[in-house]
Design a protein around this motif. Structure first.
Motif, short mmCIF file in Angstrom:
data_model
loop_
_atom_site.label_atom_id
_atom_site.label_comp_id
_atom_site.label_asym_id
_atom_site.label_seq_id
_atom_site.Cartn_x
_atom_site.Cartn_y
_atom_site.Cartn_z
N ALA A 44 0.84 -1.18 0.00
CA ALA A 44 0.00 0.00 0.00
C ALA A 44 0.88 1.24 0.00
O ALA A 44 2.11 1.14 0.15
CB ALA A 44 -0.90 0.00 1.24
N ASN A 65 -8.05 11.35 1.08
CA ASN A 65 -8.39 9.99 0.63
C ASN A 65 -7.87 9.68 -0.76
O ASN A 65 -8.28 8.69 -1.37
CB ASN A 65 -9.91 9.80 0.65
CG ASN A 65 -10.44 9.72 2.06
OD1 ASN A 65 -9.74 9.28 2.97
ND2 ASN A 65 -11.67 10.15 2.25
N TYR A 66 -7.02 10.54 -1.28
CA TYR A 66 -6.49 10.38 -2.64
C TYR A 66 -4.97 10.37 -2.63
O TYR A 66 -4.34 10.78 -1.66
CB TYR A 66 -6.99 11.52 -3.54
CG TYR A 66 -8.48 11.47 -3.75
CD1 TYR A 66 -9.02 10.79 -4.83
CD2 TYR A 66 -9.35 12.07 -2.85
CE1 TYR A 66 -10.39 10.72 -5.01
CE2 TYR A 66 -10.72 12.00 -3.02
CZ TYR A 66 -11.23 11.32 -4.11
OH TYR A 66 -12.58 11.24 -4.28
N HIS A 82 -8.06 7.63 -6.07
CA HIS A 82 -8.53 7.30 -4.73
C HIS A 82 -7.53 6.32 -4.10
O HIS A 82 -7.01 5.42 -4.77
CB HIS A 82 -9.93 6.69 -4.76
CG HIS A 82 -10.56 6.62 -3.41
ND1 HIS A 82 -10.33 5.57 -2.54
CD2 HIS A 82 -11.37 7.49 -2.76
CE1 HIS A 82 -10.99 5.79 -1.42
NE2 HIS A 82 -11.63 6.96 -1.53
N ASP A 84 -7.82 3.77 -2.24
CA ASP A 84 -8.15 2.34 -2.37
C ASP A 84 -7.77 1.81 -3.75
O ASP A 84 -7.24 0.70 -3.87
CB ASP A 84 -9.64 2.10 -2.11
CG ASP A 84 -10.02 2.38 -0.66
OD1 ASP A 84 -9.13 2.34 0.22
OD2 ASP A 84 -11.22 2.65 -0.42
N ASN A 87 -3.98 1.54 -3.89
CA ASN A 87 -3.49 0.40 -3.12
C ASN A 87 -3.83 -0.94 -3.77
O ASN A 87 -3.19 -1.95 -3.47
CB ASN A 87 -4.02 0.45 -1.70
CG ASN A 87 -3.38 1.56 -0.89
OD1 ASN A 87 -2.33 2.07 -1.24
ND2 ASN A 87 -4.05 1.95 0.18
N ASP A 88 -4.84 -0.98 -4.65
CA ASP A 88 -5.19 -2.21 -5.35
C ASP A 88 -4.26 -2.50 -6.52
O ASP A 88 -4.32 -3.58 -7.11
CB ASP A 88 -6.64 -2.15 -5.86
CG ASP A 88 -7.65 -2.34 -4.74
OD1 ASP A 88 -7.27 -2.82 -3.65
OD2 ASP A 88 -8.83 -2.00 -4.95
#
Length: 113
Positions: A44, A65-66, A82, A84, A87-88
Motif C-alpha cells: 500500500a 483519501n487520494y 482514490h 483504495d 493500493n489495489d
C-alpha cells in the motif's frame, strides 16, 4: 498528525528488484537508457516518493483519501487516484537509483531486469 509506518514486505513477497527506466516520462530525474531504479515491493501507499505502479514510474503524494500522481516531465499532467484504487495496484517504492555509465552498463542492466 497520524504517522503511518512503512509496509514491510512479508517473506512470501519478492525482494527488492532492479527496474530499468524505459521512457523519459520522469525526465529530468530519470532518463531511458541512463538510469535504472531499485524498487521495494509494498502492499500500500507508504510515504511521499516515487513509485512503480503497474510497471510505470510516478511521483506520488497523499492528499486526504487520494494520492496525487504525476511525472517529472512537464508534458504530463498531475491527477488524483482514490487511495483504495491506488493500493489495489501492483506497487513498489523506489528506494535507490542507478546511473548507467556506458553501453556495457546498459546491457548489464537490461539483462538484470
Amino acid at each position: 498528525m497520524n504517522m503511518r509506518l512503512p509496509v514491510v514486505p512479508t517473506a512470501s513477497q519478492a525482494a527488492p528488484f532492479i527496474h530499468p527506466v524505459v521512457s523519459d516520462a520522469m525526465a529530468p530525474t530519470y532518463r531511458a537508457g541512463q538510469h535504472s531504479v531499485i524498487c521495494l515491493p509494498v502492499e500500500a501507499y507508504v510515504c511521499e516518493g516515487i513509485y512503480l505502479v503497474d510497471g510505470e514510474l510516478y511521483r506520488c503524494e497523499r492528499a486526504g483519501n487520494y494520492v496525487e500522481v504525476w511525472r517529472d516531465n512537464p508534458a504530463w499532467t498531475k491527477y488524483r487516484i482514490h487511495i483504495d484504487l491506488f493500493n489495489d495496484s501492483p506497487l513498489a517504492l523506489v528506494v535507490a537509483d542507478i546511473t548507467v555509465r556506458n553501453s556495457i552498463g546498459q546491457d548489464i542492466m537490461r539483462a538484470a531486469a
